[in-house]
Design a protein around this motif. Sequence first.
Motif, short mmCIF file in Angstrom:
data_model
loop_
_atom_site.label_atom_id
_atom_site.label_comp_id
_atom_site.label_asym_id
_atom_site.label_seq_id
_atom_site.Cartn_x
_atom_site.Cartn_y
_atom_site.Cartn_z
N GLU A 14 -69.75 -78.84 84.49
CA GLU A 14 -69.94 -77.89 85.57
C GLU A 14 -68.73 -77.89 86.49
O GLU A 14 -68.20 -78.95 86.84
CB GLU A 14 -71.20 -78.22 86.36
CG GLU A 14 -72.49 -77.94 85.61
CD GLU A 14 -73.72 -78.12 86.47
OE1 GLU A 14 -73.57 -78.47 87.67
OE2 GLU A 14 -74.84 -77.91 85.96
N GLU A 16 -66.95 -77.12 90.21
CA GLU A 16 -67.37 -77.21 91.60
C GLU A 16 -67.48 -75.80 92.18
O GLU A 16 -66.76 -74.89 91.76
CB GLU A 16 -66.37 -78.02 92.42
CG GLU A 16 -66.22 -79.47 91.97
CD GLU A 16 -67.47 -80.28 92.21
OE1 GLU A 16 -68.18 -80.00 93.21
OE2 GLU A 16 -67.75 -81.19 91.40
N ARG A 17 -68.36 -75.63 93.14
CA ARG A 17 -68.47 -74.33 93.80
C ARG A 17 -67.13 -74.00 94.49
O ARG A 17 -66.60 -74.80 95.25
CB ARG A 17 -69.60 -74.36 94.84
CG ARG A 17 -69.97 -73.00 95.39
CD ARG A 17 -71.04 -73.12 96.46
NE ARG A 17 -72.28 -73.66 95.92
CZ ARG A 17 -73.26 -72.93 95.40
NH1 ARG A 17 -73.12 -71.62 95.33
NH2 ARG A 17 -74.36 -73.49 94.95
N ARG A 64 -67.61 -64.26 93.97
CA ARG A 64 -68.23 -65.43 94.59
C ARG A 64 -69.43 -65.94 93.79
O ARG A 64 -70.28 -66.64 94.33
CB ARG A 64 -68.67 -65.16 96.04
CG ARG A 64 -67.57 -64.69 96.97
CD ARG A 64 -68.04 -64.65 98.42
NE ARG A 64 -67.09 -63.90 99.24
CZ ARG A 64 -67.19 -62.60 99.48
NH1 ARG A 64 -68.21 -61.90 98.97
NH2 ARG A 64 -66.29 -61.99 100.22
N TYR A 66 -71.50 -68.29 91.32
CA TYR A 66 -71.45 -69.69 90.89
C TYR A 66 -72.64 -70.02 90.00
O TYR A 66 -72.48 -70.45 88.87
CB TYR A 66 -71.41 -70.63 92.10
CG TYR A 66 -71.40 -72.09 91.71
CD1 TYR A 66 -70.32 -72.64 91.03
CD2 TYR A 66 -72.48 -72.92 92.01
CE1 TYR A 66 -70.31 -73.98 90.65
CE2 TYR A 66 -72.48 -74.26 91.64
CZ TYR A 66 -71.39 -74.79 90.97
OH TYR A 66 -71.39 -76.11 90.59
N ASP A 67 -73.85 -69.78 90.52
CA ASP A 67 -75.07 -70.04 89.77
C ASP A 67 -75.80 -68.71 89.60
O ASP A 67 -76.31 -68.15 90.56
CB ASP A 67 -75.94 -71.05 90.52
CG ASP A 67 -77.18 -71.47 89.73
OD1 ASP A 67 -77.53 -70.78 88.75
OD2 ASP A 67 -77.80 -72.48 90.11
N GLU A 73 -76.53 -67.55 97.34
CA GLU A 73 -75.90 -68.85 97.23
C GLU A 73 -76.37 -69.79 98.34
O GLU A 73 -77.30 -69.48 99.09
CB GLU A 73 -74.37 -68.69 97.24
CG GLU A 73 -73.86 -67.81 96.11
CD GLU A 73 -74.11 -68.38 94.71
OE1 GLU A 73 -74.68 -69.48 94.58
OE2 GLU A 73 -73.75 -67.70 93.74
N GLN A 74 -75.75 -70.94 98.46
CA GLN A 74 -76.20 -71.97 99.38
C GLN A 74 -76.03 -71.54 100.84
O GLN A 74 -75.14 -70.74 101.16
CB GLN A 74 -75.41 -73.25 99.13
CG GLN A 74 -75.65 -73.84 97.75
CD GLN A 74 -77.08 -74.30 97.56
OE1 GLN A 74 -77.68 -74.88 98.46
NE2 GLN A 74 -77.65 -74.02 96.40
N MET A 77 -72.70 -70.72 102.84
CA MET A 77 -71.75 -70.28 101.83
C MET A 77 -71.85 -68.75 101.72
O MET A 77 -72.95 -68.20 101.82
CB MET A 77 -72.07 -70.89 100.46
CG MET A 77 -71.95 -72.40 100.41
SD MET A 77 -70.23 -72.94 100.51
CE MET A 77 -70.45 -74.71 100.33
N GLU A 80 -72.77 -64.15 96.74
CA GLU A 80 -72.09 -63.35 95.72
C GLU A 80 -72.26 -61.88 96.06
O GLU A 80 -73.17 -61.49 96.77
CB GLU A 80 -72.63 -63.67 94.33
CG GLU A 80 -73.99 -63.08 94.02
CD GLU A 80 -75.13 -63.95 94.48
OE1 GLU A 80 -76.29 -63.53 94.31
OE2 GLU A 80 -74.88 -65.05 95.00
N PHE A 120 -63.46 -68.35 98.65
CA PHE A 120 -64.24 -68.22 97.43
C PHE A 120 -63.83 -67.01 96.58
O PHE A 120 -64.40 -66.78 95.52
CB PHE A 120 -65.73 -68.14 97.77
CG PHE A 120 -66.25 -69.40 98.42
CD1 PHE A 120 -66.72 -70.45 97.65
CD2 PHE A 120 -66.23 -69.54 99.80
CE1 PHE A 120 -67.17 -71.62 98.24
CE2 PHE A 120 -66.68 -70.71 100.40
CZ PHE A 120 -67.15 -71.75 99.62
N VAL A 155 -74.85 -72.18 85.74
CA VAL A 155 -73.78 -72.64 86.64
C VAL A 155 -72.45 -72.54 85.91
O VAL A 155 -72.35 -72.86 84.72
CB VAL A 155 -74.04 -74.08 87.10
CG1 VAL A 155 -72.86 -74.63 87.89
CG2 VAL A 155 -75.31 -74.15 87.94
#
Length: 253
Positions: A14, A16-17, A64, A66-67, A73-74, A77, A80, A120, A155
């Motif tokens: 994986e 990293e973000r 942007r 990631y997952d 997203e988090q 953050m 997307e 990002f 991810v």
Amino acid sequence: MKEGIGPYIVGGFEAERGEYPFMVSLSATAAPNNHFCGGSMIHESWAMTAGHCIAYSTIYVVIREYDTDEPTEQPQMPDEESILVKQQIRHPDYYVTTNGGSENDIALLKLSKSVTWDNFVQPICLPTPDYPTDGVKAVVAGWGRLVYDGISASVLRKVTLPVISNLACRVLMSLNMFGGFNIKDTELCAGWFGFRDSCQGDSGGPLFVKDAGKFTEIGIVSEGFLCAIPLNPGVYTRVSKFVDWIQQTVNNA
């Protein structure tokens, strides 16, 4: 494209973000969790991908990402964002070969709006026309399947692969049981020992190196037989052969 549809990351890890802010996901709908190909940002209004990824009349570039399983997203953050592509431009000499592969497998996507660079979202550098690749270790990243015809990664994943000369690639492919592809000067090969590769769902994503703190895209995930088969390198579009076309297209469109 990879036999069976197109490429994924096998045997990697994986990311990293925010590790690779030039990475984008291509989606056929505005919903960002409908990934079908990868790509890269090369300009605030342009993304680059494989020609064989031009498979839908409507395409969105997701920045942007990631997952893909997360609708947002988090916290703290940036989310997307799906941006409609207003112009899809395949290379004029793109064509599908008799064995199901693609020649001049590159396309540019003009976005319906410009993006604003942040931590990002960043562009990746293009190589010089004579950029050396033989013997370098490069990274390929994507959201593709984890094993051939298996489940896809949600991810972003990455794997490091050795780039080999086209001559070595032709020799290896002549020795393996699958026959292989006729490797052109507009292509390059990476990975040959098996167990690590790009595969289904990674098509269009970048093969890149990092030098002096800068990421440079040397290849675009294009084709190969199955995935991670020993003596069967993955085949990538050699970006350095298309730099003039990329620059002319971006400047004149």
